[in-house]
Design an enzyme around this catalytic site. Sequence first.
Site, mmCIF file in Angstrom:
data_model
loop_
_atom_site.group_PDB
_atom_site.id
_atom_site.type_symbol
_atom_site.label_atom_id
_atom_site.label_comp_id
_atom_site.label_asym_id
_atom_site.label_seq_id
_atom_site.Cartn_x
_atom_site.Cartn_y
_atom_site.Cartn_z
ATOM 1 N N PRO A 22 -5.435 -0.717 10.392
ATOM 2 C CA PRO A 22 -3.881 -1.326 10.594
ATOM 3 C C PRO A 22 -3.162 -0.477 9.606
ATOM 4 O O PRO A 22 -3.214 0.231 8.349
ATOM 5 C CB PRO A 22 -4.767 -2.301 9.628
ATOM 6 C CG PRO A 22 -5.932 -2.015 8.322
ATOM 7 C CD PRO A 22 -6.444 -1.088 9.209
ATOM 8 N N MET A 23 -1.602 -0.362 10.164
ATOM 9 C CA MET A 23 -0.700 0.540 9.876
ATOM 10 C C MET A 23 0.162 -0.247 9.625
ATOM 11 O O MET A 23 1.183 -0.403 10.729
ATOM 12 C CB MET A 23 -0.595 1.556 10.219
ATOM 13 C CG MET A 23 -1.788 2.569 9.653
ATOM 14 S SD MET A 23 -1.331 4.223 10.816
ATOM 15 C CE MET A 23 -1.176 3.953 12.973
ATOM 16 N N THR A 24 1.424 -0.797 8.310
ATOM 17 C CA THR A 24 2.449 -1.522 8.739
ATOM 18 C C THR A 24 3.854 -0.641 9.036
ATOM 19 O O THR A 24 3.525 0.860 8.616
ATOM 20 C CB THR A 24 3.056 -1.934 6.721
ATOM 21 O OG1 THR A 24 1.901 -1.822 5.925
ATOM 22 C CG2 THR A 24 4.476 -1.871 7.121
ATOM 23 N N GLN A 98 -4.880 -8.339 11.807
ATOM 24 C CA GLN A 98 -5.470 -8.179 9.914
ATOM 25 C C GLN A 98 -4.265 -9.366 9.182
ATOM 26 O O GLN A 98 -2.901 -9.444 9.696
ATOM 27 C CB GLN A 98 -4.701 -7.221 9.420
ATOM 28 C CG GLN A 98 -5.186 -6.882 7.774
ATOM 29 C CD GLN A 98 -4.374 -5.897 7.243
ATOM 30 O OE1 GLN A 98 -3.582 -5.908 7.120
ATOM 31 N NE2 GLN A 98 -5.629 -4.852 7.373
ATOM 32 N N HIS A 172 -7.376 -9.376 4.928
ATOM 33 C CA HIS A 172 -6.940 -7.786 4.335
ATOM 34 C C HIS A 172 -7.242 -8.577 2.683
ATOM 35 O O HIS A 172 -6.347 -9.377 1.608
ATOM 36 C CB HIS A 172 -4.637 -7.802 3.903
ATOM 37 C CG HIS A 172 -4.936 -6.423 3.183
ATOM 38 N ND1 HIS A 172 -5.790 -5.608 3.039
ATOM 39 C CD2 HIS A 172 -3.840 -5.844 3.875
ATOM 40 C CE1 HIS A 172 -4.909 -4.395 2.382
ATOM 41 N NE2 HIS A 172 -3.759 -4.636 3.658
ATOM 42 N N ASN A 175 -6.153 -3.090 -1.445
ATOM 43 C CA ASN A 175 -4.478 -2.538 -2.097
ATOM 44 C C ASN A 175 -3.940 -3.234 -3.041
ATOM 45 O O ASN A 175 -2.752 -3.451 -2.972
ATOM 46 C CB ASN A 175 -4.251 -2.235 -0.319
ATOM 47 C CG ASN A 175 -5.116 -1.799 0.306
ATOM 48 O OD1 ASN A 175 -5.230 -0.843 0.393
ATOM 49 N ND2 ASN A 175 -4.444 -1.239 1.691
ATOM 50 N N TYR A 177 -3.406 -6.848 -3.134
ATOM 51 C CA TYR A 177 -2.643 -7.689 -2.587
ATOM 52 C C TYR A 177 -3.793 -9.649 -2.290
ATOM 53 O O TYR A 177 -4.183 -9.290 -3.209
ATOM 54 C CB TYR A 177 -2.556 -8.243 -1.106
ATOM 55 C CG TYR A 177 -1.632 -6.916 -0.913
ATOM 56 C CD1 TYR A 177 -0.490 -6.826 -0.695
ATOM 57 C CD2 TYR A 177 -2.445 -5.654 -0.149
ATOM 58 C CE1 TYR A 177 0.360 -5.367 -0.522
ATOM 59 C CE2 TYR A 177 -1.270 -4.798 1.196
ATOM 60 C CZ TYR A 177 -0.135 -4.386 0.335
ATOM 61 O OH TYR A 177 0.610 -3.388 0.137
#
Length: 364
Positions: A22-24, A98, A172, A175, A177
């Site tokens: 997953p990548m923003t 995600q 998620h 990281n 969150y």
Amino acid sequence: MRLLEAFRGTALQLPNRIAMAPMTRGRADDTTGVPHPRTAEYYAQRASAGLIVSEGVWVNLTGKSGPGIPGLVTERQVEAWREVTEAVHEKGGRIFAQLWHAGRVAHPGVTGRTPVAPSAVRQAGRIFSAGGWTDTVEPRALTEDEIGEVVQDFAAAARRAVEAGFDGVELHGANGYLIQEFLAGNTNRREDRYGGSVAARLGFPLEVVAAVVEQIGAAKVALRISPGNPENDIVEDDGKEVYSRLLTELRRYELAYLHVIDTPDAEALSHLRPLWPGTLVANLRSKEPTSREEGESLIESGLADVVAFGRLFIANPDLPARFALDAPLAQAHHDVYYGARLDGYTDFPAFEPDSAKFACSARS
């Protein structure tokens, strides 16, 4: 090459062991949270991955962490994501959504709301908002009733993800969150049933997993964790105990997979792999993108069943084929990683050698 071998797990049947992490990317409409019209093309270009995990998708507006992040709450958002999943499936791929709540890693300049967290503990550093980099703000501690509402927001988003055609969801929990904020002692200073002891700090994450499993079934549910990751000002002094107990509790479900973010020394993976009998996806965080050799090593050592590659997939939409051919890997400049600009999104071409051996079916 082990990365190119098919994987047959209890819930996942993959043509190779290469996942797209997953990548923003920040290309969604910032007002509506609807994915950009080219999002379907972007993911379809990368459908040869054994599994695609989408960018983080917010489960409620308060949990949105930055400009251009898509949601999975409204019918318009569901319809737009359905176009994405259909495009990926037409190319023979598989895609999980995600599901994400940023917790205190949010800002009124993005959401118009005060961030929420387990406790009113401000994150050190700055955060990117619509006006650029700005100081973080102190979050508001969630009430017990509000915690229950967030749990249901995750469950509702999971249901919408399935309606939109996703093959499953990844929660998620990494990281720094919201889910990890409940796990970490420096961000969770509660004195009620959601804080204090390790067992209490596991409460919210486990309630989220249980609610989502009830909605869509365990075979469609995964969890991402990042033990010991200091990102977003997280401190986990008792991380080994926390994650050991978390995996013990999770073993009651036959989840699709556990996704572990680790450093190249694989300390967390070495600790957790013996505790997790199910499918394990590994993702390495380091200054340089994970190499093919590093991925091979994780598979060969038994520390992972599948390896997730992030940055390499930005400029190499056909990454499995490039690995197979030992072809050159394109590089994407950091400037194109995020933001509303469309260059650096769908304009990276596939490698085109003279040999017909390059043809790579996502289901072969």
